[in-house]
Design a protein around this motif. Structure first.
Motif, PDB file in Angstrom:
ATOM      1  N   GLY A   1      -3.523  59.235 -16.290  1.00 39.26           N
ATOM      2  CA  GLY A   1      -4.075  58.069 -15.601  1.00 39.26           C
ATOM      3  C   GLY A   1      -5.553  57.871 -15.896  1.00 39.26           C
ATOM      4  N   ARG A   2      -6.015  56.619 -15.759  1.00 38.60           N
ATOM      5  CA  ARG A   2      -7.404  56.275 -16.079  1.00 38.60           C
ATOM      6  C   ARG A   2      -8.140  55.691 -14.880  1.00 38.60           C
ATOM      7  N   GLY A   3      -7.575  55.805 -13.683  1.00 39.10           N
ATOM      8  CA  GLY A   3      -8.221  55.242 -12.495  1.00 39.10           C
ATOM      9  C   GLY A   3      -8.536  56.327 -11.477  1.00 39.10           C
ATOM     10  N   TRP A   4      -8.456  55.958 -10.196  1.00 41.61           N
ATOM     11  CA  TRP A   4      -8.705  56.924  -9.134  1.00 41.61           C
ATOM     12  C   TRP A   4      -7.387  57.277  -8.435  1.00 41.61           C
ATOM     13  N   LEU A   5      -7.456  58.303  -7.569  1.00 35.85           N
ATOM     14  CA  LEU A   5      -6.254  58.868  -6.943  1.00 35.85           C
ATOM     15  C   LEU A   5      -5.725  57.925  -5.860  1.00 35.85           C
ATOM     16  N   VAL A   6      -4.442  57.561  -5.988  1.00 33.73           N
ATOM     17  CA  VAL A   6      -3.793  56.680  -5.016  1.00 33.73           C
ATOM     18  C   VAL A   6      -2.424  57.238  -4.672  1.00 33.73           C
ATOM     19  N   GLN A   7      -1.880  56.751  -3.558  1.00 33.79           N
ATOM     20  CA  GLN A   7      -0.509  57.081  -3.158  1.00 33.79           C
ATOM     21  C   GLN A   7       0.379  55.868  -3.420  1.00 33.79           C
ATOM     22  N   CYS A   8       1.530  56.116  -4.043  1.00 35.43           N
ATOM     23  CA  CYS A   8       2.483  55.055  -4.323  1.00 35.43           C
ATOM     24  C   CYS A   8       3.449  54.888  -3.157  1.00 35.43           C
ATOM     25  N   ARG A   9       4.227  53.817  -3.188  1.00 35.59           N
ATOM     26  CA  ARG A   9       5.122  53.526  -2.084  1.00 35.59           C
ATOM     27  C   ARG A   9       6.284  54.511  -1.985  1.00 35.59           C
ATOM     28  N   ASP A  10       6.616  55.227  -3.065  1.00 35.37           N
ATOM     29  CA  ASP A  10       7.684  56.220  -2.983  1.00 35.37           C
ATOM     30  C   ASP A  10       7.176  57.586  -2.546  1.00 35.37           C
ATOM     31  N   GLY A  11       5.890  57.686  -2.167  1.00 39.29           N
ATOM     32  CA  GLY A  11       5.324  58.926  -1.676  1.00 39.29           C
ATOM     33  C   GLY A  11       4.618  59.755  -2.720  1.00 39.29           C
ATOM     34  N   SER A  12       4.791  59.470  -3.989  1.00 38.75           N
ATOM     35  CA  SER A  12       4.125  60.225  -5.043  1.00 38.75           C
ATOM     36  C   SER A  12       2.678  59.764  -5.192  1.00 38.75           C
ATOM     37  N   ILE A  13       1.888  60.554  -5.923  1.00 41.82           N
ATOM     38  CA  ILE A  13       0.484  60.212  -6.145  1.00 41.82           C
ATOM     39  C   ILE A  13       0.279  59.911  -7.624  1.00 41.82           C
ATOM     40  N   SER A  14      -0.749  59.107  -7.922  1.00 47.92           N
ATOM     41  CA  SER A  14      -0.986  58.655  -9.288  1.00 47.92           C
ATOM     42  C   SER A  14      -2.482  58.461  -9.495  1.00 47.92           C
ATOM     43  N   LEU A  15      -2.921  58.609 -10.756  1.00 49.91           N
ATOM     44  CA  LEU A  15      -4.320  58.356 -11.124  1.00 49.91           C
ATOM     45  C   LEU A  15      -4.450  56.976 -11.755  1.00 49.91           C
ATOM     46  N   SER A  16      -3.816  55.977 -11.121  1.00 49.55           N
ATOM     47  CA  SER A  16      -3.827  54.618 -11.669  1.00 49.55           C
ATOM     48  C   SER A  16      -4.550  53.641 -10.746  1.00 49.55           C
ATOM     49  N   GLY A  17      -5.366  54.144  -9.813  1.00 48.52           N
ATOM     50  CA  GLY A  17      -6.084  53.251  -8.918  1.00 48.52           C
ATOM     51  C   GLY A  17      -7.043  52.346  -9.659  1.00 48.52           C
ATOM     52  N   GLY A  18      -7.069  51.080  -9.280  1.00 47.50           N
ATOM     53  CA  GLY A  18      -7.929  50.109  -9.943  1.00 47.50           C
ATOM     54  C   GLY A  18      -7.317  49.476 -11.171  1.00 47.50           C
ATOM     55  N   GLN A  19      -6.152  49.949 -11.610  1.00 50.15           N
ATOM     56  CA  GLN A  19      -5.479  49.368 -12.767  1.00 50.15           C
ATOM     57  C   GLN A  19      -4.537  48.247 -12.326  1.00 50.15           C
TER      58      GLN A  19
END
Length: 390
Positions: A356-374
């Protein structure tokens, strides 16, 4: 003797096996994504240092090269486009995008194709040699440059031309063309060192987030909550019910059978001889003359507020975020662009998390991703839900 499965392992061994398999799969996916991006950054860095061109490459082209002009790149399948409604484009920038967006082979609305031919990139200009003539874009006269983020179109504005024009290229050649155009423009203004320094910084930053192989879990680390449906959430709900139900029962009055108070009032205080069993009329006459005793109610607990929620550690704030040793919460603060390397041990990381190239976010399925701001944040995990803070 403990019950075992066909492999001779108890539930603790099965739990450790499942957890280690999941952690290894997550690590392999993150490591593969990291290696692909690392190879692309290093390829661009090598190209930036060896991008020189030659005058011999222009031999046979239907155009004359100026003294000192060299050819960097050619593409025979380019189309000349013009914009119907002219708008001011942003100034050219020396920005390198190692992860170009996915482009669709379409023409944006308001852009029309007016010619097609051979695109030539030199150290001084971009040229299209089409069937209707030649179109030049000199770097020294370039005032605006825009790469369409969803289509393979690059628009250019120059001082000596009122209408905005550009090139429509095959999708497979867009990333290479845009990077080489950036290098050619940087070379024309003597700023290629800035592009190389930018790539070096990207490589250093990417090296710092290389995924680390997770430690192997042992059966001794298994918790009893692992065998319960719902895991730790089920345990937390059970503890809350264990605190709330006794408190509610303590505040409520115990049931009293009808007639017990009348029977107690009808019993004589003392008697030398056993009294015959009272008959119904005697009980009713006795209760009419004897006052009915009042039953004392139990006092309320001093702090009833503790029976409505599970007690939390003092000083801890998460605002609904899962418990973690990093202090990540939903309460506000600073965005997390470089999470701890062990973050996937405490959260459910989405596939390709470390790419991922963004900041840490939580997705609707409960997982986390580094796609914040994308623009496509959590696109594969039911969409974006909320941002982690620290």
């Amino acid at each position: 003797m403990a019950m075992t499965d066909s492999t001779g392992s108890t539930w603790r061994y099965r739990w450790a096996h499942r957890q280690n398999e999941r952690r290894q799969r997550t690590f392999r996916a993150a490591d593969e994504a990291w290696r692909q991006r690392d190879e692309e950054l290093r390829r661009l860095r090598t190209l930036a240092g060896s991008f020189h061109g030659s005058a011999e490459a222009g031999a046979g082209l239907p155009m004359e090269l100026a003294p000192g002009e060299v050819v960097f790149w050619t593409l025979p399948a380019a189309q000349l486009v013009e914009v119907r409604h002219t708008a001011v484009l942003p100034a050219p920038e020396l920005v390198v995008d190692p992860d170009p967006p996915v482009l669709r082979p379409r023409r944006p609305e308001g852009v029309k194709v007016v010619d097609a031919g051979l695109a030539v990139l030199t150290n001084r200009r971009l040229v299209l040699l089409g069937g209707r003539g030649r179109r030049d874009w000199a770097y020294g006269r370039m005032t605006g440059l825009s790469h369409d983020p969803a289509a393979p179109v690059t628009l250019i504005q120059v001082l000596d031309r009122r209408r905005t024009s550009g090139l429509l290229l095959p999708t497979g050649a867009v990333a290479d063309f845009r990077f080489k155009l950036t290098l050619a423009f940087a070379d024309a203004i003597e700023q290629r060192a800035a592009v190389i320094a930018q790539l070096d910084a990207l490589i250093e930053e990417h090296t710092a987030i290389q995924p680390v192989r997770p430690a192997v879990l042992t059966p001794a680390q298994a918790r009893v909550s692992a065998v319960l449906p719902g895991g730790r959430r089920t345990v937390a709900v059970g503890i809350a019910l264990a605190l709330v139900v006794p408190a509610m029962l303590f505040e409520s009055d115990p049931p009293v059978r009808p007639g017990s108070e009348m029977a107690a009032a009808a019993t004589p205080a003392t008697s030398a001889t056993p009294a015959p069993p009272p008959v119904a009329p005697a009980v009713r006459n006795e209760t009419a003359s004897t006052p009915k005793p009042r039953r004392a109610r139990p006092t309320r607990p001093a702090a009833p507020t503790t029976r409505h929620a599970t007690p939390q550690p003092r000083g801890e704030r998460r605002c609904g975020a899962p418990a973690n040793p990093f202090g990540y919460d939903f309460c506000g603060g600073d965005r997390i662009r470089r999470p701890d390397r062990d973050v996937c041990d405490w959260f459910d990381c989405a596939p390709g998390f470390w790419s991922g190239r963004g900041w840490l976010v939580q997705c609707r399925d409960g997982s986390i991703s580094l796609s914040g701001g994308q623009r496509d944040s959590c696109a594969r995990n039911d969409g974006y839900r909320r941002t982690f803070w620290t």
